[in-house]
Design a protein around this motif. Structure first.
Motif, PDB file in Angstrom:
ATOM      1  N   GLY A   1      -7.096  -9.922 -52.568  1.00 50.32           N
ATOM      2  CA  GLY A   1      -7.483  -9.829 -53.977  1.00 50.32           C
ATOM      3  C   GLY A   1      -8.325  -8.613 -54.314  1.00 50.32           C
ATOM      4  N   GLN A   2      -8.590  -8.475 -55.597  1.00 53.54           N
ATOM      5  CA  GLN A   2      -9.447  -7.395 -56.120  1.00 53.54           C
ATOM      6  C   GLN A   2     -10.832  -7.981 -56.386  1.00 53.54           C
ATOM      7  OE1 GLN A   2      -8.417  -4.198 -56.900  1.00 53.54           O
ATOM      8  NE2 GLN A   2      -6.208  -4.406 -56.578  1.00 53.54           N
ATOM      9  N   GLU A   3     -11.854  -7.273 -55.967  1.00 50.23           N
ATOM     10  CA  GLU A   3     -13.210  -7.802 -56.145  1.00 50.23           C
ATOM     11  C   GLU A   3     -13.699  -7.716 -57.579  1.00 50.23           C
ATOM     12  OE1 GLU A   3     -16.015  -6.174 -53.424  1.00 50.23           O
ATOM     13  OE2 GLU A   3     -14.883  -6.768 -51.673  1.00 50.23           O
ATOM     14  N   ASP A   4     -13.343  -6.655 -58.268  1.00 50.46           N
ATOM     15  CA  ASP A   4     -13.940  -6.419 -59.580  1.00 50.46           C
ATOM     16  C   ASP A   4     -13.221  -7.156 -60.707  1.00 50.46           C
ATOM     17  OD1 ASP A   4     -11.768  -4.825 -59.014  1.00 50.46           O
ATOM     18  OD2 ASP A   4     -12.408  -3.156 -60.276  1.00 50.46           O
ATOM     19  N   ASP A   5     -11.914  -7.426 -60.529  1.00 55.66           N
ATOM     20  CA  ASP A   5     -11.157  -8.051 -61.610  1.00 55.66           C
ATOM     21  C   ASP A   5      -9.934  -8.761 -61.033  1.00 55.66           C
ATOM     22  OD1 ASP A   5      -9.836  -8.815 -63.881  1.00 55.66           O
ATOM     23  OD2 ASP A   5      -9.593  -6.799 -64.712  1.00 55.66           O
ATOM     24  N   ILE A   6      -9.954 -10.097 -61.018  1.00 51.90           N
ATOM     25  CA  ILE A   6      -8.840 -10.844 -60.433  1.00 51.90           C
ATOM     26  C   ILE A   6      -7.546 -10.618 -61.206  1.00 51.90           C
ATOM     27  CG2 ILE A   6     -10.385 -12.634 -59.527  1.00 51.90           C
ATOM     28  CD1 ILE A   6      -9.205 -14.511 -61.707  1.00 51.90           C
TER      29      ILE A   6
ATOM     30  N   ALA B   1     -15.498 -13.880 -50.653  1.00 53.62           N
ATOM     31  CA  ALA B   1     -15.603 -15.113 -49.857  1.00 53.62           C
ATOM     32  C   ALA B   1     -17.065 -15.501 -49.634  1.00 53.62           C
ATOM     33  CB  ALA B   1     -14.897 -14.929 -48.515  1.00 53.62           C
ATOM     34  N   VAL B   2     -17.906 -14.515 -49.377  1.00 51.33           N
ATOM     35  CA  VAL B   2     -19.342 -14.784 -49.180  1.00 51.33           C
ATOM     36  C   VAL B   2     -19.944 -15.364 -50.463  1.00 51.33           C
ATOM     37  CG1 VAL B   2     -21.604 -13.711 -48.794  1.00 51.33           C
ATOM     38  CG2 VAL B   2     -19.663 -13.069 -47.355  1.00 51.33           C
ATOM     39  N   LYS B   3     -19.573 -14.788 -51.610  1.00 53.65           N
ATOM     40  CA  LYS B   3     -20.090 -15.288 -52.890  1.00 53.65           C
ATOM     41  C   LYS B   3     -19.622 -16.714 -53.158  1.00 53.65           C
ATOM     42  CE  LYS B   3     -20.131 -10.713 -55.034  1.00 53.65           C
ATOM     43  NZ  LYS B   3     -19.426  -9.819 -56.004  1.00 53.65           N
TER      44      LYS B   3
ATOM     45  N   LYS C   1     -20.620 -16.044 -44.440  1.00 45.06           N
ATOM     46  CA  LYS C   1     -19.643 -15.049 -44.033  1.00 45.06           C
ATOM     47  C   LYS C   1     -18.420 -15.764 -43.456  1.00 45.06           C
ATOM     48  CE  LYS C   1     -19.083 -10.976 -41.101  1.00 45.06           C
ATOM     49  NZ  LYS C   1     -19.692 -10.107 -40.069  1.00 45.06           N
ATOM     50  N   PRO C   2     -17.203 -15.362 -43.849  1.00 43.62           N
ATOM     51  CA  PRO C   2     -16.013 -16.027 -43.292  1.00 43.62           C
ATOM     52  C   PRO C   2     -15.865 -15.762 -41.801  1.00 43.62           C
ATOM     53  CG  PRO C   2     -15.380 -14.108 -44.610  1.00 43.62           C
ATOM     54  CD  PRO C   2     -16.858 -14.303 -44.814  1.00 43.62           C
ATOM     55  N   LEU C   3     -15.263 -16.714 -41.109  1.00 44.00           N
ATOM     56  CA  LEU C   3     -15.026 -16.553 -39.670  1.00 44.00           C
ATOM     57  C   LEU C   3     -13.998 -15.457 -39.405  1.00 44.00           C
ATOM     58  CD1 LEU C   3     -14.782 -20.302 -38.582  1.00 44.00           C
ATOM     59  CD2 LEU C   3     -16.706 -18.755 -38.240  1.00 44.00           C
ATOM     60  N   HIS C   4     -13.032 -15.335 -40.315  1.00 47.37           N
ATOM     61  CA  HIS C   4     -11.957 -14.365 -40.153  1.00 47.37           C
ATOM     62  C   HIS C   4     -12.050 -13.302 -41.245  1.00 47.37           C
ATOM     63  CE1 HIS C   4     -10.405 -18.145 -38.336  1.00 47.37           C
ATOM     64  NE2 HIS C   4      -9.993 -17.315 -37.399  1.00 47.37           N
ATOM     65  N   SER C   5     -11.715 -12.077 -40.887  1.00 42.91           N
ATOM     66  CA  SER C   5     -11.740 -10.984 -41.862  1.00 42.91           C
ATOM     67  C   SER C   5     -10.628 -11.175 -42.891  1.00 42.91           C
ATOM     68  CB  SER C   5     -11.544  -9.637 -41.160  1.00 42.91           C
ATOM     69  OG  SER C   5     -10.203  -9.506 -40.700  1.00 42.91           O
ATOM     70  N   GLN C   6     -10.707 -10.439 -43.983  1.00 38.69           N
ATOM     71  CA  GLN C   6      -9.685 -10.567 -45.025  1.00 38.69           C
ATOM     72  C   GLN C   6      -8.293 -10.207 -44.497  1.00 38.69           C
ATOM     73  OE1 GLN C   6     -11.877  -7.973 -47.650  1.00 38.69           O
ATOM     74  NE2 GLN C   6     -10.431  -6.264 -47.368  1.00 38.69           N
ATOM     75  N   GLU C   7      -8.211  -9.228 -43.599  1.00 36.89           N
ATOM     76  CA  GLU C   7      -6.913  -8.849 -43.027  1.00 36.89           C
ATOM     77  C   GLU C   7      -6.366  -9.964 -42.128  1.00 36.89           C
ATOM     78  OE1 GLU C   7      -4.953  -6.473 -43.694  1.00 36.89           O
ATOM     79  OE2 GLU C   7      -6.227  -5.215 -44.938  1.00 36.89           O
TER      80      GLU C   7
ATOM     81  N   VAL D   1      -5.557 -13.874 -51.045  1.00 40.58           N
ATOM     82  CA  VAL D   1      -6.750 -14.265 -50.290  1.00 40.58           C
ATOM     83  C   VAL D   1      -7.948 -13.463 -50.799  1.00 40.58           C
ATOM     84  CG1 VAL D   1      -5.475 -14.943 -48.221  1.00 40.58           C
ATOM     85  CG2 VAL D   1      -6.338 -12.626 -48.390  1.00 40.58           C
ATOM     86  N   ALA D   2      -9.073 -14.124 -50.882  1.00 34.20           N
ATOM     87  CA  ALA D   2     -10.292 -13.476 -51.361  1.00 34.20           C
ATOM     88  C   ALA D   2     -10.766 -12.410 -50.374  1.00 34.20           C
ATOM     89  CB  ALA D   2     -11.381 -14.526 -51.565  1.00 34.20           C
TER      90      ALA D   2
END
Length: 205
Positions: free
Chosen positions: A136-141, A105-107, A112-118, A99-100
């Protein structure tokens, strides 16, 4: 390899990545006794699918599994997601879903997502076809891809990632993974559309 052994091997793979203990998961997935579990693990060790510790997959054991990796935001789980993830799971033995992060997710969604990443991780983890969900990792998938080392990377019908970008990234980490583009029977279904329609219905009350 019999089905219960394949299931045990799959669970041990997932637990290696999670850093969790596998016994309860094995009991839940196989419904066999402790003695039977021990016997099957001993057999996997004897056949060199597991190391002597009975927990770590050997190269032979890892090669016996087809791991599928899929990713997305998964802010509102809808029928399109279910179909896509079922199709992804059908491609192999293990389905790992990424999951992003909230920032990613914002990008991707421009909101803004309704639910947090957790929360999104917990939602996806609760789906029966999903064996493991990671944030996921933000800097490098490809950090996550390298951690999972899938045989197949499944892309949803609406994902913008180009197959060449994925293939080239896999080559950089010496991973020979096949890219599979999945189709949806209901391509008009999306989390953003659901959120927009729900908002309009609330305002219309």
């Amino acid at each position: 390899m019999e089905q219960n052994q394949k299931i045990i091997l799959s669970i041990l793979y997932v637990c290696q990545i999670e850093g969790t203990k596998p016994i309860e998961k094995i009991k839940e997935k196989t419904i066999i006794s402790d003695d039977e579990i021990k016997s099957k693990i001993d057999e996997l060790v004897k056949n060199q699918f597991l190391e002597e510790d009975g927990n770590t997959l050997t190269e032979l054991g890892r090669n016996a599994l087809q791991v599928v990796l899929a990713g997305g935001v998964f802010d509102i789980i809808h029928p399109g997601h279910i179909h896509t993830l079922n199709s992804a799971k059908a491609l192999g033995d293990i389905l790992v879903v990424v999951v992003a992060t909230d920032n990613t997710a914002v990008k991707m969604k421009k909101r803004k997502p309704l639910h947090s990443q957790e929360q999104r991780k917990e939602l996806v983890n609760s789906l029966s076809m999903v064996d493991l969900c990671l944030i996921g990792q933000e800097d490098d998938i490809f950090k996550t891809v390298n951690n999972v080392r899938p045989e197949i990377i499944a892309l949803g019908y609406d994902q913008v990632h180009q197959e060449k970008f994925i293939t080239d990234g896999c080559k950089r980490i010496n991973l020979d993974a096949r890219v599979a583009r999945l189709q949806s029977p209901i391509p008009e279904s999306s989390s953003s559309k659901i959120q927009k329609e729900y908002g309009e219905s609330i305002h219309g009350i």
